[in-house]
Design an enzyme around this catalytic site. Structure first.
Site, PDB file in Angstrom:
ATOM      1  N   ALA A   6       0.947  -1.390  -0.081  1.00  0.00           N
ATOM      2  CA  ALA A   6      -0.015   0.040  -0.162  1.00  0.00           C
ATOM      3  C   ALA A   6       0.855   1.239   0.149  1.00  0.00           C
ATOM      4  CB  ALA A   6      -0.909  -0.030   1.246  1.00  0.00           C
ATOM      5  N   LYS A   7       1.988   1.202   0.733  1.00  0.00           N
ATOM      6  CA  LYS A   7       2.996   2.497   0.652  1.00  0.00           C
ATOM      7  C   LYS A   7       3.997   2.185  -0.624  1.00  0.00           C
ATOM      8  CE  LYS A   7       2.310   2.932   5.642  1.00  0.00           C
ATOM      9  NZ  LYS A   7       2.832   2.559   7.033  1.00  0.00           N
ATOM     10  N   ARG A   8       3.816   1.274  -1.160  1.00  0.00           N
ATOM     11  CA  ARG A   8       4.860   1.159  -2.277  1.00  0.00           C
ATOM     12  C   ARG A   8       4.627   2.079  -3.332  1.00  0.00           C
ATOM     13  NH1 ARG A   8       8.511  -3.133  -3.351  1.00  0.00           N
ATOM     14  NH2 ARG A   8       7.547  -3.118  -5.431  1.00  0.00           N
TER      15      ARG A   8
END
Ligand code: GLU
Length: 289
Positions: free
Chosen positions: A250-252
């Site tokens: 999700a944060k990539r």
């Protein structure tokens, strides 16, 4: 009991493999046993939700062969129901209006020697909890405000609570650690916590499949279920997907969206089948914690 599961994405961006992982599991839990798989679009954040993301979500699910039962539920169309739930909590004296800005809260937290922290950072210092009733009533009439749960009171009213998690077993609810969380946002009129609790009950969801990043939120949802006399589903908080570097998907940045894979001509049904067998495309794995 018939299993009713759901996929509840927020249309604030395109879906990625982590969403596919979650949606396939929710679908696979219900469908082979004659259960139902529902789709709910969590679009309470009108500033960040976009119709083109909704369209992509629907296309991505169809591409993977994940058909849903019944009409799609849109949270943006359900505001009166959330307001009614909030009214019940107001009548029970379990919520209070909060006029603080983010800056007010940050200042207050910085000034205190030992600001307690919850899963989302420092917990609200309860500044507005102690406003005199006449000041509160006067400010409610003319200032924008959120509504926060009076956590200490709510926990006392509800008593000890627990829920069943497929991965973690019986979990004793501990919502107190997260403080007086917001149930109705200043800008949206409702928060994720209240909307998801009301809607899982309204849709008769028996099994909530979602990532471990939402495990802490379930403490709050369990409390709200007790306060609003709503049933408690079973929970399946699955491990999160990580890329080759171990970072959460999700944060990539740069993790391919399902839309990109779809438009590149990849086989969505084959992808879903692989996921059903617990296999992920090369370079992706599950977080250990
Ligand atoms: N809408 C939330 C999200 O996209 C998930 C809600 C849930 O599964 O409870 O992160």
């Amino acid at each position: 009991m018939t299993c009713i599961s759901r996929f509840a994405p927020s249309p604030t961006g395109r879906l990625h493999l982590g969403h596919a992982w979650s949606a396939v599991q929710a679908h696979a839990l219900a469908r082979p046993r004659g259960g139902r798989f529902l789709l709910r679009i969590e679009d309470i954040d009108q500033g960040r939700s976009r119709p083109e993301h909704v369209a992509a979500i629907l296309a991505d699910l169809a591409w993977m062969g994940l058909d849903h039962d019944g009409p799609v539920m849109f949270q943006s169309q359900r505001m009166p129901l959330y307001a009614a739930a909030l009214d019940r909590l107001k009548a029970a004296g379990l919520v209070y209006p909060c006029f603080c800005t983010r800056a007010d809260i940050a200042r207050e937290v910085a000034a205190s020697a030992s600001a307690p922290h919850g899963s989302d950072g420092p917990i609200y210092p309860r500044t507005c909890r102690t406003l005199a009733p006449d000041v509160r009533a006067e400010r409610v009439a003319r200032e924008p405000h959120a509504w926060r749960i009076d956590m200490a009171r709510a926990v006392a009213v509800a008593g000890p609570l627990a829920w069943e998690d497929a991965h973690a077993g019986t979990v004793a609810a501990d919502p107190g650690a997260q403080g007086d969380v917001v149930l109705a946002r200043k800008d949206a009129g409702v928060s994720y916590h209240l909307a998801v609790t009301v809607d899982d009950a309204a849709q008769g969801v028996t099994d909530v499949v979602r990532g471990r990043d939402l495990f802490a939120a379930t403490h709050i949802h369990r409390l709200l279920q007790a306060l609003l006399a709503l049933p408690t589903p079973r929970y399946h908080h699955h491990p999160l997907l990580v890329g080759a570097d171990g970072a959460r998907l999700a944060k990539r940045h740069g993790a391919p969206s399902l839309e990109a894979m779809r438009l590149a001509g990849e086989d969505g049904r084959a992808l879903a089948e692989e996921i059903r067998h617990g296999r992920l495309p090369l370079g992706f794995g599950l977080a250990s914690a």
